[in-house]
Design a protein around this motif. Structure first.
Motif, PDB file in Angstrom:
ATOM      1  N   ALA A 110      74.620 101.410 178.271  1.00  0.00           N
ATOM      2  CA  ALA A 110      73.467 102.065 178.033  1.00  0.00           C
ATOM      3  C   ALA A 110      72.640 101.590 176.832  1.00  0.00           C
ATOM      4  N   CYS A 111      71.358 101.412 177.049  1.00  0.00           N
ATOM      5  CA  CYS A 111      70.510 100.880 176.000  1.00  0.00           C
ATOM      6  C   CYS A 111      69.308 101.314 176.069  1.00  0.00           C
ATOM      7  N   PRO A 112      68.538 101.678 175.010  1.00  0.00           N
ATOM      8  CA  PRO A 112      67.081 102.154 175.003  1.00  0.00           C
ATOM      9  C   PRO A 112      66.248 101.013 175.736  1.00  0.00           C
ATOM     10  N   THR A 113      65.570 101.436 176.647  1.00  0.00           N
ATOM     11  CA  THR A 113      64.656 100.512 177.350  1.00  0.00           C
ATOM     12  C   THR A 113      64.019  99.313 176.314  1.00  0.00           C
ATOM     13  N   ASP A 114      63.485  99.933 175.271  1.00  0.00           N
ATOM     14  CA  ASP A 114      62.624  98.926 174.276  1.00  0.00           C
ATOM     15  C   ASP A 114      63.547  98.026 173.514  1.00  0.00           C
ATOM     16  N   GLU A 115      64.859  98.400 173.798  1.00  0.00           N
ATOM     17  CA  GLU A 115      65.783  97.338 172.958  1.00  0.00           C
ATOM     18  C   GLU A 115      66.641  96.531 173.979  1.00  0.00           C
ATOM     19  N   GLU A 116      66.080  96.558 175.276  1.00  0.00           N
ATOM     20  CA  GLU A 116      66.644  95.463 176.238  1.00  0.00           C
ATOM     21  C   GLU A 116      66.924  94.294 175.874  1.00  0.00           C
ATOM     22  N   ALA A 117      65.796  93.697 175.607  1.00  0.00           N
ATOM     23  CA  ALA A 117      65.685  92.156 175.176  1.00  0.00           C
ATOM     24  C   ALA A 117      66.795  91.736 173.886  1.00  0.00           C
ATOM     25  N   THR A 118      66.742  92.578 173.034  1.00  0.00           N
ATOM     26  CA  THR A 118      67.475  92.462 171.863  1.00  0.00           C
ATOM     27  C   THR A 118      69.001  92.439 172.237  1.00  0.00           C
ATOM     28  N   LEU A 119      69.382  93.468 172.895  1.00  0.00           N
ATOM     29  CA  LEU A 119      70.941  93.693 173.407  1.00  0.00           C
ATOM     30  C   LEU A 119      71.187  92.448 174.441  1.00  0.00           C
ATOM     31  N   LEU A 120      70.274  91.906 175.127  1.00  0.00           N
ATOM     32  CA  LEU A 120      70.697  90.833 175.788  1.00  0.00           C
ATOM     33  C   LEU A 120      70.728  89.338 174.943  1.00  0.00           C
ATOM     34  N   GLN A 121      69.960  89.547 174.173  1.00  0.00           N
ATOM     35  CA  GLN A 121      70.105  88.257 173.012  1.00  0.00           C
ATOM     36  C   GLN A 121      71.594  88.515 172.174  1.00  0.00           C
ATOM     37  N   ALA A 122      71.847  89.730 171.848  1.00  0.00           N
ATOM     38  CA  ALA A 122      73.295  89.777 171.372  1.00  0.00           C
ATOM     39  C   ALA A 122      74.478  89.597 172.302  1.00  0.00           C
ATOM     40  N   VAL A 123      74.136  89.855 173.347  1.00  0.00           N
ATOM     41  CA  VAL A 123      75.381  89.450 174.571  1.00  0.00           C
ATOM     42  C   VAL A 123      75.475  88.107 174.531  1.00  0.00           C
ATOM     43  N   GLN A 124      74.308  87.261 174.514  1.00  0.00           N
ATOM     44  CA  GLN A 124      74.333  85.840 175.094  1.00  0.00           C
ATOM     45  C   GLN A 124      75.038  85.304 173.615  1.00  0.00           C
ATOM     46  N   LEU A 125      74.715  85.536 172.444  1.00  0.00           N
ATOM     47  CA  LEU A 125      75.283  85.338 171.177  1.00  0.00           C
ATOM     48  C   LEU A 125      76.855  85.448 171.268  1.00  0.00           C
ATOM     49  N   LEU A 126      77.230  86.527 171.518  1.00  0.00           N
ATOM     50  CA  LEU A 126      78.331  86.961 171.489  1.00  0.00           C
ATOM     51  C   LEU A 126      79.371  86.110 172.292  1.00  0.00           C
ATOM     52  N   ASP A 127      78.915  86.224 173.474  1.00  0.00           N
ATOM     53  CA  ASP A 127      79.502  85.316 174.837  1.00  0.00           C
ATOM     54  C   ASP A 127      79.707  83.742 174.352  1.00  0.00           C
ATOM     55  N   THR A 128      78.509  83.205 173.786  1.00  0.00           N
ATOM     56  CA  THR A 128      78.601  81.933 173.168  1.00  0.00           C
ATOM     57  C   THR A 128      79.822  81.633 172.076  1.00  0.00           C
ATOM     58  N   ARG A 129      79.747  82.655 171.272  1.00  0.00           N
ATOM     59  CA  ARG A 129      80.575  82.519 170.141  1.00  0.00           C
ATOM     60  C   ARG A 129      82.015  82.648 170.539  1.00  0.00           C
ATOM     61  N   MET A 130      82.451  83.592 171.492  1.00  0.00           N
ATOM     62  CA  MET A 130      83.617  83.730 172.113  1.00  0.00           C
ATOM     63  C   MET A 130      84.107  82.572 172.921  1.00  0.00           C
ATOM     64  N   HIS A 131      83.057  81.820 173.604  1.00  0.00           N
ATOM     65  CA  HIS A 131      83.583  80.750 174.397  1.00  0.00           C
ATOM     66  C   HIS A 131      83.833  79.544 173.406  1.00  0.00           C
ATOM     67  N   GLU A 132      83.274  79.399 172.343  1.00  0.00           N
ATOM     68  CA  GLU A 132      83.237  78.316 171.203  1.00  0.00           C
ATOM     69  C   GLU A 132      84.850  78.580 170.732  1.00  0.00           C
ATOM     70  N   ILE A 133      85.000  79.731 170.372  1.00  0.00           N
ATOM     71  CA  ILE A 133      86.461  79.880 169.756  1.00  0.00           C
ATOM     72  C   ILE A 133      87.601  79.607 170.809  1.00  0.00           C
ATOM     73  N   ARG A 134      87.436  79.915 172.029  1.00  0.00           N
ATOM     74  CA  ARG A 134      88.099  79.747 172.911  1.00  0.00           C
ATOM     75  C   ARG A 134      88.456  78.159 173.327  1.00  0.00           C
ATOM     76  N   ALA A 135      87.516  77.485 173.113  1.00  0.00           N
ATOM     77  CA  ALA A 135      87.287  76.219 173.577  1.00  0.00           C
ATOM     78  C   ALA A 135      87.970  75.252 172.229  1.00  0.00           C
ATOM     79  N   ALA A 136      87.790  75.998 171.177  1.00  0.00           N
ATOM     80  CA  ALA A 136      88.598  75.271 169.962  1.00  0.00           C
ATOM     81  C   ALA A 136      89.947  75.339 170.293  1.00  0.00           C
TER      82      ALA A 136
END
Length: 103
Positions: free
Chosen positions: A20-46
């Motif tokens: 659940a996310c306030p509508t006006d914070e959707e873009a920021t949440l999606l940026q956070a998801v992308q950053l988290l996903d990228t960082r987790m993939h980097e750690i797994r790739a290491a």
């Protein structure tokens, strides 16, 4: 004025979640998801950390450390300021608790 809440389907490390996310914070949440996903993939790739939970914990630890040690222009240490604010909030909460016990 109440904020409208939106349900978003997100994917982190190939796993689907609904959040659940306030509508006006959707873009920021999606940026956070992308950053988290990228960082987790980097750690797994290491290849040094195995298991989704351990990857998530290591990612959270790394990102929290970065947050606490970030300094902005002018030499402001955001982590130090946040810790001071947290300490002040704890002090205020303690004083207010004593006040409610008076009545």
């Amino acid at each position: 004025m109440s904020e409208s809440i939106k349900q978003l389907d997100i994917s982190i490390m190939g796993r689907e979640f609904r959040v659940a996310c306030p509508t006006d914070e959707e873009a920021t949440l999606l940026q956070a998801v992308q950053l988290l996903d990228t960082r987790m993939h980097e750690i797994r790739a290491a290849g040094k950390v195995i298991g989704i939970e351990k990857i998530a914990i290591m990612t959270a630890l790394n990102m929290t450390h970065e947050f606490l040690s970030t300094k902005v222009e002018g030499g402001f240490d955001i982590g130090r300021i946040q810790r001071k604010i947290d300490h002040m909030n704890s002090t205020i909460d303690a004083v207010l608790q004593e006040q409610t016990e008076l009545f």
